[in-house]
Design an enzyme around this catalytic site. Sequence first.
Site, PDB file in Angstrom:
ATOM      1  N   CYS A  53       0.850  -1.203   0.000  1.00  0.00           N
ATOM      2  CA  CYS A  53       0.000   0.000   0.000  1.00  0.00           C
ATOM      3  C   CYS A  53       0.883   1.251   0.000  1.00  0.00           C
ATOM      4  CB  CYS A  53      -0.916  -0.063   1.227  1.00  0.00           C
ATOM      5  SG  CYS A  53      -1.629   1.497   1.751  1.00  0.00           S
ATOM      6  N   CYS A  93       0.231   3.863   2.651  1.00  0.00           N
ATOM      7  CA  CYS A  93       0.663   3.372   3.962  1.00  0.00           C
ATOM      8  C   CYS A  93       2.155   3.633   4.160  1.00  0.00           C
ATOM      9  CB  CYS A  93       0.413   1.873   4.099  1.00  0.00           C
ATOM     10  SG  CYS A  93      -1.327   1.401   3.986  1.00  0.00           S
TER      11      CYS A  93
END
Length: 148
Positions: free
Chosen positions: A70, A73
């Site tokens: 991600c 993230c």
Amino acid sequence: MDTKPLEIACPHCSAINRVPAARLRDAPACGRCRQALFAGAPAVLGAANFDQHARRSDLPLLVDFWAPWCGPCRVMAPAFEAAARELEPSVRLARVDTDAEPGLGTRFAIRSIPTLVLLHRGREIARQSGAMTTAQVVQWVRGQALPA
Ligand code: ZN
């Protein structure tokens, strides 16, 4: 006035330590592993140690649910790390890799990442999805109704 010592889970070995509230800022060390109870970094949690921090500990727990693939993230990781330095020792920050720990992702019904979940003694207080800056994380946590 409740003067009972706080029960605090060690971010390294997850042992429960009793620390008087007045000593939280005196760099307390873990009675079991001797490492700092507040290292200025998020703890890494999984199924084995999650409830020590989420249920047994008296500190509010802020969990960053993330995954290695991600992009947002990964962008947020240093901001979350910096937020740990600002929010400790009032709040314990932790990260859960939802790829490595799918059970925890399911338990908290995580539908998008990153998602921050704020817990206290096992109860969810708030959650917020999407990447945030350090200032946004700190402001969001301080805006929640947390125990003094
Ligand atoms: Zn320890």
